[in-house]
Structure formats: C-alpha cells, structure tokens
Design an enzyme around this catalytic site. Sequence first.
Site, PDB file in Angstrom:
ATOM      1  N   CYS A 150      -6.719  -7.845   8.109  1.00  0.00           N
ATOM      2  CA  CYS A 150      -6.305  -7.172   9.273  1.00  0.00           C
ATOM      3  C   CYS A 150      -6.006  -5.824   8.749  1.00  0.00           C
ATOM      4  O   CYS A 150      -6.509  -5.229   7.669  1.00  0.00           O
ATOM      5  CB  CYS A 150      -5.397  -7.695  10.248  1.00  0.00           C
ATOM      6  SG  CYS A 150      -3.763  -8.260   9.433  1.00  0.00           S
ATOM      7  N   ARG A 151      -5.002  -5.001   9.164  1.00  0.00           N
ATOM      8  CA  ARG A 151      -4.726  -3.786   8.760  1.00  0.00           C
ATOM      9  C   ARG A 151      -3.553  -4.056   7.675  1.00  0.00           C
ATOM     10  O   ARG A 151      -3.669  -3.550   6.583  1.00  0.00           O
ATOM     11  CB  ARG A 151      -4.209  -2.871  10.224  1.00  0.00           C
ATOM     12  CG  ARG A 151      -4.030  -1.373   9.484  1.00  0.00           C
ATOM     13  CD  ARG A 151      -3.689  -0.328  10.572  1.00  0.00           C
ATOM     14  NE  ARG A 151      -3.287   0.969  10.098  1.00  0.00           N
ATOM     15  CZ  ARG A 151      -2.630   1.880  10.758  1.00  0.00           C
ATOM     16  NH1 ARG A 151      -2.517   1.633  12.128  1.00  0.00           N
ATOM     17  NH2 ARG A 151      -2.351   2.975  10.265  1.00  0.00           N
TER      18      ARG A 151
END
Length: 263
Positions: A150-151
């Site tokens: 994800c981030r």
Amino acid sequence: MDATVPSVRTSVPLQLKGAHNVRDLGGYPFTRDDGTTGTTASGAFLRSGTLGWLRASDRAFLRAYGLRRVVDVRSNFELKYWPDPYGEHPQPGVSYTHIPMLDQLNSSGFRGALPACMFDVYRSLLDDSSASLRQVFEALDGEGCSLFHCRAGKDRTGVIAMLLLGLAGVDDVHIVADYAVTQRYMGRGLRAQRLGVSILLCKEVPSCLFESAPEEMERTLEYFHETYGTARAYLRDVAGCSPELLDRITARLRGDDMVARWR
C-alpha cells in the site's frame, strides 16, 4: 514514542536503496492442523510500502530475488499522485495488478473523517473489503515471489500479511510482531507524514494513526477470531476464496510446494 516490539523473531527489510520496509514473510514458525511445525518459506511473499522511489538497481535486485508479481492495493487517488513503477514501466517477467482498497486515511488524501484508532480501520477492512481481499489473494497466487503493498506498508498491507501468516499457521504473537516492527523501519517517515498532514489540515492529527502499535493488531486479532474464527474460514466463507487457491497459497508460504517439487 516508538511502539514496543515483542522480543520474538521479526523480518528484516531487504537491502534496497529506494525503499526501507520491503520485508519477506519467510522465517516465522508455524504449526499445521496435525501439530507438526515448520518455518515459513523465504522468497514467497514480500510486504512493502510505496515503490515509487525504487532505483534501477533495486528493481534488478528484486527480479533476481525471484519477483514475479506486484499487487498494489492503494486507491486510485494515491495511484494518481504516486504512480507505481511496475505499473508505469512494466518489467518483463513481472506482472502488475492494481486492486484498490480504501483505508479511510491515505485513500482519500486524509480529506474525510479520521478514525479514532487503527483498529477501526482494520476492522472496517475485514468487514467491508472481503471481495477486494479475495482479489488480492487471487492475484498473489503463482510460482515465484509475490509482492503486495500500500502506501506506508503497515495498514492495508498489515491486514493482508495478518491473513497470510494466519493461513500458514503462524501464531498471533509473531503476527503482532511482524506488524509492529514497521515502527522500527518507518517511524521517522511516519512522523514526517503526520506532521505534513497536520499542517495540511490545520490541526494536530492523532499520533496513533501514524504508528504500528502492537495493541492495534492485538485488538484486531481478538476481534477477528471472535467474529470470523480462522484466516482460512474468513478467506473461504466470507471473502469467497476457493479451497484450492487457499491450499496453494498455504503450501507456497510453508514451502510445501518446493518440497513436493523435489520429491
């Protein structure tokens, strides 16, 4: 203050110059249903945060490591502003799949209401994103190494890692440790992100949203077991993964598929 990491074995990031929290899920002890034990295989699954700063040497390292597929679970909003190098510039032999999962934070650029704690985010992902999680597990299936990210590499990635390790039979203590150790490798970056968001929103953002405190995953696991039982039961009965898919993923993470290949 950094989250406390239990004194059990945790993974160490790969030596990459453009990413600091790319970690192998190998090396964790697991127990099968029949009571036999083993250690999760290295080179099967990698968890990570954003890959946008990977250098050419990093991508070459990952290809030599056995990387065959990248699964990006960031939102369309995040992808617009922080493209994935494997999506923008495909590399031969490495597939890229984008499966958006919303986390109430990075997904919307912190524009919506902020959750009170990370447990609320993880519970929402489990309750409301089961279809996306099925797609993620389908995308992770296959020979070679699969990387999911994800981030920040702690929230949506943390829930996926929780399910993978649980499916393999890794105990909750090690699952919590695998989650919490992100604080050690990403603490400075997470604090900087919190400061930037606080400035953007003109108010102080709760620190818990930018930490990987063990109690957040402990609460998540307690809720998960009470509500859904085991990782296999959740992935099969709620997410809709086929038993055959779960068998392959489990064998891959336990290294059983490699054993069978050598027989």
